[in-house]
Design a protein around this motif. Structure first.
Motif, PDB file in Angstrom:
ATOM      1  N   PHE A  62       8.115 -86.244  26.898  1.00 30.54           N
ATOM      2  CA  PHE A  62       8.472 -84.825  26.879  1.00 30.54           C
ATOM      3  C   PHE A  62       8.941 -84.401  25.491  1.00 30.54           C
ATOM      4  N   ALA A  65       5.834 -84.016  23.531  1.00 31.05           N
ATOM      5  CA  ALA A  65       5.142 -82.787  23.932  1.00 31.05           C
ATOM      6  C   ALA A  65       5.754 -81.578  23.236  1.00 31.05           C
ATOM      7  N   ILE A 107       7.927 -75.963  29.320  1.00 28.34           N
ATOM      8  CA  ILE A 107       6.966 -76.850  28.659  1.00 28.34           C
ATOM      9  C   ILE A 107       7.647 -78.069  28.055  1.00 28.34           C
ATOM     10  N   PRO A 152      10.134 -78.947  32.932  1.00 30.46           N
ATOM     11  CA  PRO A 152      10.633 -80.321  32.901  1.00 30.46           C
ATOM     12  C   PRO A 152      11.864 -80.435  32.011  1.00 30.46           C
ATOM     13  N   MET A 222       0.164 -74.822  30.455  1.00 30.84           N
ATOM     14  CA  MET A 222       0.863 -76.114  30.429  1.00 30.84           C
ATOM     15  C   MET A 222       1.925 -76.239  31.531  1.00 30.84           C
ATOM     16  N   PRO A 223       2.833 -75.251  31.699  1.00 30.55           N
ATOM     17  CA  PRO A 223       3.820 -75.395  32.779  1.00 30.55           C
ATOM     18  C   PRO A 223       3.184 -75.396  34.160  1.00 30.55           C
ATOM     19  N   ILE A 226       2.075 -78.974  34.673  1.00 30.74           N
ATOM     20  CA  ILE A 226       3.210 -79.896  34.852  1.00 30.74           C
ATOM     21  C   ILE A 226       3.860 -79.707  36.216  1.00 30.74           C
ATOM     22  N   PRO A 237       7.302 -87.180  37.795  1.00 30.15           N
ATOM     23  CA  PRO A 237       7.813 -86.583  36.554  1.00 30.15           C
ATOM     24  C   PRO A 237       7.463 -87.399  35.308  1.00 30.15           C
ATOM     25  N   ALA A 240       3.861 -86.808  34.591  1.00 32.52           N
ATOM     26  CA  ALA A 240       3.711 -85.434  34.110  1.00 32.52           C
ATOM     27  C   ALA A 240       4.052 -85.330  32.629  1.00 32.52           C
ATOM     28  N   ALA A 241       5.018 -86.126  32.178  1.00 35.75           N
ATOM     29  CA  ALA A 241       5.390 -86.125  30.763  1.00 35.75           C
ATOM     30  C   ALA A 241       4.224 -86.610  29.902  1.00 35.75           C
ATOM     31  N   ALA A 244       1.681 -83.875  29.789  1.00 35.04           N
ATOM     32  CA  ALA A 244       2.133 -82.788  28.912  1.00 35.04           C
ATOM     33  C   ALA A 244       1.883 -83.127  27.442  1.00 35.04           C
ATOM     34  N   TYR A 247      -1.880 -83.077  26.776  1.00 33.10           N
ATOM     35  CA  TYR A 247      -2.369 -81.690  26.814  1.00 33.10           C
ATOM     36  C   TYR A 247      -2.000 -80.960  25.528  1.00 33.10           C
TER      37      TYR A 247
END
Length: 425
Positions: A62, A65, A107, A152, A222-223, A226, A237, A240-241, A244, A247
């Motif tokens: 994250f 990201a 994001i 996140p 993006m959100p 996620i 989670p 997802a990181a 992110a 992406y």
């Protein structure tokens, strides 16, 4: 007596300038010595165990990201999109700041990174339009601290690991409180900005709004990816990181083409430095957490506040006031790591929902980012916007009051957190 030893050793170490991570380790060593169980293996084992958690892998990704988002032009396009939508309203640039802060929060989850991006672009624009600069800087700082509340959120990840609470549930529970914080800031801004003689930006024609939306579409997606992926159960989670970061890298390099391969080493290095600081804090804190449990400190504290155990609302008010005071002296992550193992047994004994407590606790620690003398986000705005720290502190005051009001409204009306959280989950 162990509580006194814990507090004196921790605060004493920090008072003489020992970094927080080393102060936590020192505190652990003193507790071991006091309890007659000194063993260096306890330190090593707990530090290794603290880092060896799959969930914590979300933190570096994250952070990466967020760095890629700023370097790849995603942040700027989100701000341009907000300006096209509401920039023409009186006080519109302030609304742009909060609108962009909320979108960027969904994001990256990094208060400092989001605040720096917003301050660099918006403070010069707001100064040129005639807005009070310290107040504008204060608004941007207050908007930046929404980032760790709306998922996140790295703060939720650290709390979830420390308290053994579902990070997915924390993420879902943070959405409505984060939006409430943003709404309160907009309402406060519209009240205070009436004193300024400002020039509203010209209304963007519909064609320009459509163009700005199209340019920001990849960033705005993006959100959705996620949160949608987590809500649908497609990714955890942590996964997802990774999505992110990948992406943001893809969009920055191949869609917006503002992130060159030459910049990647610097971006990755910045993310690695931030990750190293947070992870070392987590590892050091888990040494203290283990010894706090071994010393039975939560039971000792419970003895002092036993009359409040059967009055959860009053207990929450007292805890929130204590955390507000602690937040003036400690940064977000150390506050979470120090207080979570102490407070969670009390919260469970009082029958308070751990997810609900976690959301309010994180909101409170985020507010601490706006309070001097530490006030990390205040320092970021001051440095990036070139506004004296004292003036930023004055400018943030009305927005700080608004954030605290939202916090205590949620203490008094817990269903504002719990009901939406259950529905979203």
């Amino acid at each position: 007596m162990t509580l006194v030893v814990f507090i004196v050793s921790l605060l004493g170490a920090m008072a003489v300038g020992v970094p927080v991570a080393f102060a936590l380790m020192f505190c652990g060593v003193v507790l071991m010595w006091f309890m007659g169980m000194f063993n260096t293996q306890i330190i090593a084992q707990n530090m290794i165990a603290g880092a060896d958690t799959f969930t914590l892998l979300a933190i570096p990704f994250f952070i990466l990201a967020g760095e890629l988002m700023n370097a790849g032009g995603l942040s700027r396009r989100i701000i341009d999109f907000a300006i096209a939508c509401v920039g023409h309203i009186r006080g519109g640039l302030g609304i742009v700041a909060i609108m962009a802060a909320v979108i960027m929060a969904s994001i990256s989850g990094s208060a400092a990174a989001d605040t720096a991006a917003l301050a660099a672009i918006l403070i010069p624009m707001m100064a040129k339009a005639g807005y009070n600069v310290p107040r504008s800087a204060g608004l941007i700082a207050a908007g930046g601290v929404i980032a760790p509340v709306i998922p996140p959120s790295m703060a939720f990840i650290v709390f979830g690991v420390s308290a053994n609470v579902s990070i997915t549930q924390l993420f879902m529970a943070g959405i409505v409180p984060g939006l409430m914080m943003g709404s309160a800031l907009i309402a406060t801004w519209l009240i205070v900005v009436r004193k300024d003689k400002v020039e509203a930006l010209p209304r963007a024609p519909m064609k320009e709004r459509v163009r700005a939306t199209g340019r920001a579409l990849w960033a705005l997606g993006m959100p959705v990816i996620i949160l949608g992926g987590i809500k649908a159960g497609v990714v955890t989670p942590t996964e997802a990181a990774v999505v992110a970061a990948a992406y943001a890298l893809f969009v920055g390099m191949f869609i917006y083409r503002e992130l060159s391969p030459r910049e990647l080493p610097h971006v990755i290095l910045q993310a690695a430095k931030t990750t190293a600081v947070i992870m070392f804090l987590v590892c050091a804190a888990l040494v203290s957490a283990w010894l706090i449990t071994a010393a039975n400190i939560p039971a000792e504290i419970t003895g002092y506040i036993e009359p409040l155990i059967n009055r959860p609302t009053l207990l929450m008010i007292v805890i929130m006031l204590v955390v507000l005071v602690v937040g003036t002296a400690l940064d977000l992550t150390p506050t979470i790591l120090i207080l979570t193992p102490v407070l969670m047994p009390i919260i469970k004994q009082a029958g308070i929902d751990p997810v609900y407590f976690g959301v309010l606790f994180i909101m409170n620690t985020c507010i601490g980012l706006l309070t001097p003398p530490v006030g990390v986000v205040l320092n970021v705005v001051s440095g990036v916007g070139r506004v004296p720290l004292g003036k930023v502190t004055v400018g943030v005051a009305p927005f700080l009051v608004a954030q605290v009001a939202v916090l205590f409204a949620l203490v008094l009306f817990p269903d504002l957190v719990l009901v939406p959280a259950r529905w979203l989950h």
